[in-house]
Structures are given as structure tokens and as C-alpha cells.
Design a protein around this motif. Structure first.
Motif, PDB file in Angstrom:
ATOM      1  N   VAL A 448       0.823  -1.268   0.023  1.00  0.00           N
ATOM      2  CA  VAL A 448       0.023  -0.012  -0.003  1.00  0.00           C
ATOM      3  C   VAL A 448       0.889   1.377  -0.062  1.00  0.00           C
ATOM      4  O   VAL A 448       0.777   2.104  -0.910  1.00  0.00           O
ATOM      5  N   TYR A 449       1.761   1.437   0.845  1.00  0.00           N
ATOM      6  CA  TYR A 449       2.815   2.220   0.968  1.00  0.00           C
ATOM      7  C   TYR A 449       3.354   2.470  -0.326  1.00  0.00           C
ATOM      8  O   TYR A 449       3.608   3.827  -1.030  1.00  0.00           O
ATOM      9  N   SER A 452       1.278   3.552  -3.545  1.00  0.00           N
ATOM     10  CA  SER A 452       0.673   5.045  -3.175  1.00  0.00           C
ATOM     11  C   SER A 452       1.732   6.058  -3.481  1.00  0.00           C
ATOM     12  O   SER A 452       1.392   6.903  -4.345  1.00  0.00           O
ATOM     13  N   TYR A 481      -2.929   9.726  -2.016  1.00  0.00           N
ATOM     14  CA  TYR A 481      -1.844   9.019  -2.187  1.00  0.00           C
ATOM     15  C   TYR A 481      -0.808   8.908  -0.639  1.00  0.00           C
ATOM     16  O   TYR A 481      -0.383   7.979  -0.247  1.00  0.00           O
ATOM     17  N   GLU A 483      -2.534   9.802   2.078  1.00  0.00           N
ATOM     18  CA  GLU A 483      -3.274   8.994   2.841  1.00  0.00           C
ATOM     19  C   GLU A 483      -3.158   7.571   2.964  1.00  0.00           C
ATOM     20  O   GLU A 483      -2.842   6.841   3.946  1.00  0.00           O
ATOM     21  N   GLY A 484      -2.774   7.102   1.657  1.00  0.00           N
ATOM     22  CA  GLY A 484      -2.466   5.582   1.549  1.00  0.00           C
ATOM     23  C   GLY A 484      -0.961   5.321   2.057  1.00  0.00           C
ATOM     24  O   GLY A 484      -1.000   4.363   2.552  1.00  0.00           O
TER      25      GLY A 484
END
Length: 527
Positions: A448-449, A452, A481, A483-484
Motif C-alpha cells: 500500500v505504501y 501509493s 496518495y 493518506e495511502g
């Protein structure tokens, strides 16, 4: 400026010459007269025999202990302390990182204190993780592996304990200094140079026992893992001392800054991760690496090509074009050692998926090894001017840094710790399911990090290059992004907390009895 940059490049060339000197010594001492049987020196028993898979958590304890594996009480406690303090800095640094990430899209949160500002939180995160977690855990792994590789007990254990004390004091004082606003003002070199003296002294106390152990080895051939560790022991002091000399200013300072930052990743953290993977992967699977000659080619190519990588971070800056061009060429040349490592390590675990499915430590190490290949390929492409024009000054670079330093080095260290701690303590991990949960938290969190910031950073770069768009738009489009990024970072931090819990639970787990050899419950049910 030319003199300073020229001097820095000359010193960088000296690092390469040191590698060349080791190469000449290796040839003279017949270290290169190798065949595939030399890949089996890490296994007990006669060459050519079948080797049992070696992961106590998954396959049970081996009947015969290997010489130098850490049977001395102070040696065992030293390794546990190194990994324990490293884990403390990992958890603390991760909390700093989550706070810094949240402040990128919640700028009005925690605004009442200067130490809680983004600039200080992010810097405290970086130094806690690099010097606290990665360095201490990496040294702990080296203290475990080097005696096993050289079949001799670790020398100078008391000196290493002194290094542990000095290093932790240095990191603690350095992080506190950053919180108060006292820094040297250069990325990866923020800890004040006065405090760096403690780290340098502590590092010398770590290096001396490892060198003494190598000198007193009971084997002739030096396995590739030991080459990586011995190389790192030579390279890192040179980098650290030169980078922290309080004489670099302006453009010269920026040049030295990125020379240091990239070489710390390539000549300190990379040997820690690649060296550990070259040992743990074949040991757990019970089969030697695909091509031992190729493994040595990978090491020497790293030694000769990496030292002048990093100047692509200064593309477009007021530095000589030849400096940047040399760095770009060296970055592309890194395809050679990376492909060598990839062929050796990926072929091994990919052709033994039965072990990958059953061994939890192997999952971490194999995943980290794949991330090394991806990070290196991405780094070489990012150094090319056409790509760098888009990614420069964007969050894309942050994603790339975490692909190397976290997804590669940290994942390999997690797996190595999960492998070595049962051997070191004589205890099995009491909750394999928590190890599996740790893996999925950090793997999903990192995905996810990374995606993003990679996607958002690329769009950010294109927006900044478009003269028809307002600069503020390039910042606003990053909001989802970022927030991701916070979601991914939070998942990884939860994984780190589980890692700490697992280590603590091992302390209170019952020791195996003498008749429990080879009877460990396979971890397949934990997956």
C-alpha cells in the motif's frame, strides 16, 4: 568547489581501490579457485551429501550443533541484546514515521511543539531506523553468522558489549539532539558530528571482534556471506568518517551528502541483507546456491561499481556534468551484481516452493531478496536522466528508498532473526501464527505504501513539469496518495509491534529438552 568535489571523487575511488586490493589478495590466496562444492561449506557433514532443511520452527532442531554458533553465554546474550535494542529503535522509529506521515495530510495535527513538527519527526524516524534498527540488528546477525562461517568462537565479546553501550548512547543522544533542533542539516547525516564520535567509537568496538574472528578462522575458503560482511566492515568506516567531517558546505556538502547516503545503502546495508540471504536461503532449504562462482562475481562487481553512485540526486544542480554522468554510468553498471544475486537466490527458492510454503523465516528472506532485485533495477532506471526528470523532488523517490532499505534489508533481517533465535536460545517460537501475521502485515502495508507513493509521485512529477498547471496543484493531487502512505505505514508499524511481542514471548518460552531434537511442529498450520 572543483577541488572539494574532485577530492570526494578521489576518496570514492580509494574505496574502489580497497575493493581491488581485496580482490588481488583473494586471487593470490586462491580464494577464486572455487567450484560448486565450495557453496556447501556452510553445511555440516561431508560434501555431496544430502543436507537436511534447517529451520527449527518448521523442521525441528538439528542434532549436531555447529562450531561457533553462539554457545558461549555472553555471546548469546550479546546477540540477543543487539537484536533487542534494534527492535526497540524499530518500534520507536516507526511511531515517529507514522506521526510524520499523518502530518503530511493533517498539517494542523500536533502543532503545539517543535519536536512534533514534520521536519523533526521525519528525521528522528530516519535516524532511529537506519542507525538504531538496521545497523544494530545487522551487526547482531553478523555476530551470529561470522563465527559459524569461520568455525571458531567470537573473539573480543567484552569489546563488543562496550560497542553496544556506546552505539545506543550515540543513537539516543543523536535522536534527542534532532528533536531539539541541533543537527548537521544533511539527510542521513543529521546527527551532530560531536555525537557521531560516539557512533564511530562504538562501531570500531563492533568491527574489531569480527575482524579478529576472521583472522583466527579455522577454514581456508571464505564463503560469499563473509566477503559481504568483511567488505562492509572496511567500507562503512571510510564512508562514515568522511561524510561526518565538519568541513563540507554548500554544493560541496550536497555532493558529499548524496555520495554518503547512497553508499551507506549500497556498501553497508546491502552487504548486510545480501550476505544474510546467501546464508539463510540455502541453510533453510538444505541445498547450495545455484552458482557459487556467480555469487563471487556479484560481490566484486558491487565492490568495484557502487562507490560513485548517488550523484543522480543532483541532476540539474550546480555540479560538474562529468560527476553526474559518472554516477549515471555506475548506476547502470549495477545491473551486473544485481543479476548475479538474482539468479543465485531466486532460482534456489523458486525451485523449492515446498520450503517456501512451510518455512516462515524463508518467506521473509525470499521476499526481501526479490525486493533487492526490484529496488536495484528501479534505482538504475531512476538514475537515467529521462526518468529522473520526472521523479526528482517527488514522493516517488521516497517510495524507492523504502523499497531498498525496508522491503529488502528489513524483511531479510526479520527472516534471519526468526531463523537464528531458536538456535540461539534453544526455544521454539511459541506462536507461529503471529509470525505469519507479522509477514502479511508488513507485506500488505508496504505494498500500500509503495504503490501509493510511486503512482502519486509520478503524477506529481508530471504536474510539476507542466508549465500550464499551478505548482499547488501538484501538491493537492498527492492528498489521497499520502493518506495511502499513512495506511501502509500504520500496518507496517503494527507488524513491528508483533515482531517485538514475538521476541518477548520467546524469552518466556520453555527450552527444548534433550530428547526433543527434530520434533518441532511444522509451521504450515500457521500460514
Amino acid at each position: 568547489m572543483s577541488l572539494t568535489i574532485g577530492t570526494m571523487m578521489a576518496l570514492s575511488f580509494v574505496v574502489s581501490l580497497i575493493g581491488l586490493a581485496f580482490l588481488i589478495w583473494a586471487v593470490a590466496s586462491k580464494q577464486f579457485r572455487v567450484d560448486q562444492s565450495d557453496a556447501e561449506v556452510i553445511f555440516s557433514g561431508a560434501e555431496g551429501e544430502d543436507h537436511a532443511p534447517d529451520d527449527p520452527t518448521s523442521f525441528g532442531f538439528q542434532e549436531d550443533a555447529e562450531p561457533g554458533e553462539g554457545t558461549d553465554t555472553r555471546h548469546r546474550k550479546l546477540i540477543f541484546a543487539l537484536i533487542g535494542f534494534g527492535t526497540f529503535w524499530l518500534v520507536l522509529g516507526s511511531i515517529f514515521g507514522v506521526i510524520a506521515s499523518l502530518k503530511l495530510h493533517l498539517p494542523d495535527w500536533l502543532t503545539g511543539s517543535a519536536p512534533l513538527s514534520f521536519g523533526r519527526m521525519r528525521t528522528m524516524h530516519l535516524n532511529s531506523v537506519i542507525y538504531g534498527w538496521l545497523s544494530l540488528a545487522g551487526i547482531g546477525v553478523a555476530m551470529f553468522l561470522v563465527p559459524r562461517l569461520f568455525k571458531t568462537p567470537l573473539r573480543g565479546v567484552n569489546l563488543a558489549w562496550g560497542g553496544l553501550v556506546l552505539w545506543n548512547i550515540g543513537v539516543a543522544v543523536g535522536v534527542y539532539a534532532i528533536a531539539t533542533g541541533w543537527t548537521d542539516g544533511m539527510e542521513w547525516l543529521e546527527i551532530p558530528w560531536q555525537v557521531d564520535i560516539l557512533l564511530a567509537t562504538g562501531g570500531a568496538c563492533f568491527a574489531a571482534p569480527l575482524v579478529l574472528t576472521a583472522v583466527n578462522r579455522n577454514v581456508h575458503h571464505i564463503y560469499v556471506t563473509a566477503w559481504y560482511y568483511l567488505g562492509a566492515l572496511v567500507w562503512f568506516p571510510v564512508l562514515f568518517v568522511i561524510g561526518n567531517l565538519p568541513i563540507h558546505t554548500g554544493v560541496q556538502g550536497a555532493t558529499v551528502n548524496w555520495w554518503f547516503a547512497h553508499n551507506v545503502l549500497g556498501l553497508w546495508l546491502t552487504p548486510i541483507g545480501v550476505g544474510a540471504a546467501y546464508y539463510v536461503l540455502p541453510k533453510i532449504i538444505g541445498k547450495p546456491i545455484y552458482s557459487y562462482r556467480l555469487s563471487l562475481l556479484g560481490f566484486w562487481a558491487l565492490a568495484l561499481f557502487y562507490s560513485q553512485v548517488g550523484m543522480h540526486h543532483l541532476i540539474g544542480g550546480p555540479v560538474p556534468t562529468w560527476v553526474v554522468t559518472l554516477s549515471v554510468v555506475q548506476s547502470v553498471m549495477m545491473f551486473i551484481p544485481v543479476i548475479a544475486v538474482a539468479v543465485n537466490q531466486h532460482v534456489l527458492w523458486a525451485t523449492n516452493l515446498w520450503a517456501f510454503k512451510q518455512s516462515l523465516p524463508l518467506r521473509f528472506v525470499a521476499f526481501g531478496a526479490v525486493m533487492y532485485t526490484l529496488a536495484s533495477f528501479q534505482g538504475s532506471m531512476e538514475a537515467v536522466r529521462a526518468v529522473n526528470t520526472v521523479t526528482h523532488f517527488t514522493h516517488y523517490t521516497v517510495a524507492h528508498a523504502h523499497l531498498g532499505a525496508y522491503a529488502f534489508v528489513s524483511l531479510v533481517l526479520f527472516g534471519t532473526v526468526y531463523y537464528l533465535m531458536p538456535i540461539l536460545t534453544g526455544r521454539l517460537w511459541p506462536a507461529p501464527r503471529l509470525i505469519a501475521l507479522h509477514f502479511w502485515l508488513v507485506a500488505i502495508g508496504f505494498a500500500v505504501y509503495f504503490f501509493s507513493l510511486s503512482i502519486g509521485g509520478w503524477l506529481q512529477g508530471l504536474a510539476m513539469l507542466d508549465a500550464s498547471r499551478d505548482w499547488l496543484e501538484s501538491m493537492q493531487l498527492m492528498q489521497p496518495y499520502l493518506e495511502g502512505r499513512s495506511v501502509g505505514g500504520t500496518l507496517m508499524t503494527l507488524g513491528h509491534l508483533l515482531f517485538a511481542i514475538n521476541l518477548l514471548s520467546l524469552v518466556f518460552a520453555p527450552r527444548r529438552s534433550t530428547d526433543a531434537v527434530g520434533t518441532a511442529t511444522p509451521a504450515t498450520s500457521a500460514s
